[in-house]
Design an enzyme around this catalytic site. Structure first.
Site, PDB file in Angstrom:
ATOM      1  N   ALA A  95     -39.239  50.586  30.825  1.00  0.00           N
ATOM      2  CA  ALA A  95     -37.885  50.018  30.684  1.00  0.00           C
ATOM      3  C   ALA A  95     -37.977  48.503  30.447  1.00  0.00           C
ATOM      4  O   ALA A  95     -38.883  47.850  30.974  1.00  0.00           O
ATOM      5  CB  ALA A  95     -37.070  50.314  31.932  1.00  0.00           C
ATOM      6  N   PRO A  96     -37.067  47.926  29.635  1.00  0.00           N
ATOM      7  CA  PRO A  96     -35.895  48.552  29.021  1.00  0.00           C
ATOM      8  C   PRO A  96     -36.180  49.344  27.745  1.00  0.00           C
ATOM      9  O   PRO A  96     -35.279  49.989  27.223  1.00  0.00           O
ATOM     10  CB  PRO A  96     -34.998  47.349  28.711  1.00  0.00           C
ATOM     11  CG  PRO A  96     -35.944  46.228  28.478  1.00  0.00           C
ATOM     12  CD  PRO A  96     -37.105  46.473  29.402  1.00  0.00           C
ATOM     13  N   ASP A 177     -47.732  47.449  30.769  1.00  0.00           N
ATOM     14  CA  ASP A 177     -47.020  46.165  30.778  1.00  0.00           C
ATOM     15  C   ASP A 177     -46.392  46.022  32.165  1.00  0.00           C
ATOM     16  O   ASP A 177     -45.262  46.449  32.390  1.00  0.00           O
ATOM     17  CB  ASP A 177     -45.951  46.155  29.675  1.00  0.00           C
ATOM     18  CG  ASP A 177     -45.272  44.806  29.548  1.00  0.00           C
ATOM     19  OD1 ASP A 177     -45.969  43.798  29.398  1.00  0.00           O
ATOM     20  OD2 ASP A 177     -44.022  44.767  29.615  1.00  0.00           O
ATOM     21  N   CYS A 230     -45.934  38.851  31.148  1.00  0.00           N
ATOM     22  CA  CYS A 230     -45.308  37.648  30.578  1.00  0.00           C
ATOM     23  C   CYS A 230     -45.508  36.500  31.565  1.00  0.00           C
ATOM     24  O   CYS A 230     -44.582  35.756  31.885  1.00  0.00           O
ATOM     25  CB  CYS A 230     -43.834  37.884  30.249  1.00  0.00           C
ATOM     26  SG  CYS A 230     -42.877  38.597  31.586  1.00  0.00           S
TER      27      CYS A 230
END
EC number: 2.1.1.203
Length: 663
Positions: A95-96, A177, A230
């Protein structure tokens, strides 16, 4: 082509609020000019009349699934996964869903193949965010994706049926991720400046390592896993990768991707760093950490001191994307290749006898069908053996449940605590289901049509929608419905239409699944010219007399009901649209109409060069005028019970919902 030649050209020498608008630029490192960067803020894009046409284009095409808005550096991990249409893919923290949509696009690289051999399982731990993920994925109308709701750090081993025997599912590609402190987003996210502390990374490191470890356990030998954050903090990045490489004992290696994505400015991974506490204390080695701090700081957070080990890890092969190098966010990416099973999974190979396996709606004894050949696989962990024993006991206790074949419901409450909505079961159509025969005859479906892959979301009552999945997703669903909470899968291919029963079929085609279905349909296809397509997309229910004489002739001898409208480009008319279009339609007694969602209509019209902007604005003005008139005609005196009958009379009014909430 449409973006460059129509919308971007209009931005030349354009000024908004006294500032010249910068031209959008394609990202040099993204293949085939498929990614573009613009400095236009959301506020300017929404509020400026000069940019209204571009804004409507972006919104409409995003709804259709043809455009996704995403941070530039977030596009890197799927590109480095090197996905092919036959790969089994796991997106652990999906998600998203922006990266998931990239993966779907890669899976369907060949648009002529309706069912690629590969599939995507997109997972997220947050139940609410799973529905956002479903919304994103559904825009691309793929039968090869399944959205599940699970903790990525303990996502269970799934089983699949291979030639009549159960095997553990290992993925060819895994996208990892992970959740992170987000300090790489400091240029766009003001909260990072207010809330960021060094404590964030210390709290997340353990979770990130557990998720990455679970990922490599489920990776097939020779497979590729991309780990990304990130964040620029080495404790969340190189420390996790170094720890993973160290405990893999040579089973994993960092891939050298320096030659991939040429044009992308990057920095190598680092090999030396210190660990800092919230109070400002720095530590260079684990031995320096006082006992009372050892619950917050772990040994895996520190760099490897052994120079030989450090050199063998090749941490410089990691990618660090710095914000100021190419006007992006900050990002970290590492690409891992699995060379052999993980050391804690290396046990004596176990000969697994084939067990009776359910295929479709009958039970087949695999040993009889394959001469008793053996399958050697990586043995599951002790926890998994315990889980399988409990599963077997549960099945033995509930023989009635095992008889309900082809039904994949949510996991039993004993197996897993569920959060969020309780999902409807996934029920595959039995081979002899009387529902399918009229559909098959009406549309003259090809004998190769995979009817066993059709499913509904109800066990009782009338089936209102029919969905379709690929045979690989069906395999996963039938063998693992007790292990995981499946949120959504499949694309809608048929919808019940009671009017159709009198014409021979109670189900009409759905536009979402038409490109998957079309190769199998041999009847009720009408080839139309480009002028006919324009009429179908701009008029709600046009009379047959408005269409070309060829179309009228074809319709004349065809029974009423659901139809396929196909446009094939004419190479001799290069100025016409040069890509095929397939639309769902309905043939009435005196009219022909297309069942196509509004944004998809606008998309096709744009591609044909029809100006849709003015028409859309007129439509919105008309809606606003109608709203004003409606608001004048609605009266109610108070919020007491006698006013309720009045609300019933305005049931069809667009203000009804608002009034109902206030009263």
């Amino acid at each position: 082509h449409c973006l460059k030649e129509t919308y971007f050209k209009e931005l030349h020498d354009l000024e908004v609020d006294g500032q010249k608008v910068e031209m959008p630029q394609s990202l040099s490192w993204y293949p085939e000019e498929l990614a573009w960067h613009t400095n236009l803020s959301r506020k300017i894009l929404r509020k400026s009349p000069q940019l209204e046409k571009l804004h409507q284009f972006l919104v409409s095409e995003t709804e259709c699934g043809n455009i996704s808005r995403q941070e530039a550096v977030s596009m890197i991990p799927p590109l480095l996964l090197d996905v092919s249409p036959h790969h089994k893919i796991l997106d652990m923290c999906a998600a998203p869903g922006s990266k998931t949509t990239q993966l779907i696009e890669m899976l369907h690289a060949d648009m002529n193949v309706p069912f690629p051999n590969g599939f995507i399982i997109a997972n997220d731990v947050d139940n609410k965010r799973c529905y956002l993920l479903v919304h994103q994925a559904k825009r691309l109308n793929s039968p090869c994706i399944m959205v599940v709701n699970h903790d990525a750090s303990s996502i269970p081993n799934l089983q699949i049926d291979v030639d009549g025997r159960k095997e553990i599912l290992f993925y060819d590609r895994i996208l990892c991720d992970v959740p992170c402190s987000g300090d790489g987003t400091m240029r766009k996210n003001i909260d990072v400046w207010k809330k960021w502390t060094t404590q964030n990374s210390l709290q997340l490191h353990g979770l990130q390592l557990r998720i990455a470890t679970r990922g490599v356990e489920q990776l097939a030998e020779g497979g590729r896993m991309v780990y990304s954050t990130c964040s620029l903090n080495p404790i969340e990045n190189e420390a996790v990768i170094a720890s993973l490489l160290e405990k893999s004992q040579g089973a994993l290696e960092l891939a050298d991707v320096s030659s991939e994505l040429p044009g992308l400015k990057r920095m190598p991974g680092i090999t030396k760093w210190k660990v800092m506490m919230k109070d400002g204390q720095w530590f260079e080695e684990w031995k320096d950490v006082p006992t009372n701090k050892q619950t917050q700081i772990r040994p895996t957070m520190f760099p490897v001191k052994d120079e030989e080990k450090l050199k063998a890890m090749n941490l410089e092969r990691c990618l660090r994307i710095l914000p100021h190098h190419q006007n992006t966010g900050g990002f970290f990416v590492a690409v891992l290749i699995k060379k052999s099973p993980m050391p804690w999974n290396k046990r004596q190979p176990k000969v697994r006898q084939k067990s009776p396996e359910r295929t479709g709606d009958t039970e087949v004894t695999a040993a009889n069908s394959n001469n008793g050949s053996e399958c050697i696989v990586e043995e599951p962990t002790l926890a998994e053996n315990e889980e399988s024993k409990k599963m077997q006991e549960l099945q033995n206790l509930d023989p009635e449940q095992s008889k309900k074949e082809g039904v994949c419901g949510p996991p039993p409450s004993k197996k897993m605590k569920l959060f969020g909505f309780k999902e409807d079961p996934f029920v595959f159509l039995p081979e002899d289901d009387p529902l399918f025969l009229p559909i098959q005859k009406f549309y003259a479906l090809d004998p190769s049509f995979p009817k066993m892959n059709l499913l509904t979301r109800t066990q009782e009552g009338k089936k209102r929608q029919l969905y379709m999945v690929s045979k690989e997703i069906r395999n996963v669903l039938l063998n693992n419905s007790e292990k995981m909470k499946v949120i959504n899968t499949g694309i809608k291919v048929w919808s019940r239409n009671s009017d159709g029963e009198q014409f021979g079929c109670a189900f009409r085609l759905a536009q979402e699944g038409i490109y998957t279905l079309y190769p199998f349909i041999h009847a009720r296809i009408i080839n139309v010219c480009i002028e006919d397509v324009k009429i179908l997309l701009t008029q709600e229910n046009p009379f047959l007399s408005k269409f070309s004489s060829e179309t009228q002739k074809k319709v004349k001898d065809m029974a009423m009901g659901s139809i396929v409208l196909k446009y094939d480009p004419d190479p001799e008319k290069p100025h016409d649209l040069q890509c095929p279009i397939v639309l769902c339609g309905w043939q009435g007694k005196m009219s022909l109409r297309a069942f196509v969602p509004k944004n998809e209509r606008l998309h096709y019209l744009r591609m044909m060069g029809v100006e849709v902007f003015k028409a859309k604005r007129k439509e919105e003005e008309l809606e606003n005028k109608t709203e004003e008139e409606d608001s004048k005609n609605i009266f109610f005196s108070c919020d007491c019970l006698p006013c309720l009958p009045l609300l019933v009379t305005v049931d069809n009014c667009r203000f009804y919902k608002r009034i109902r909430e206030s009263v």
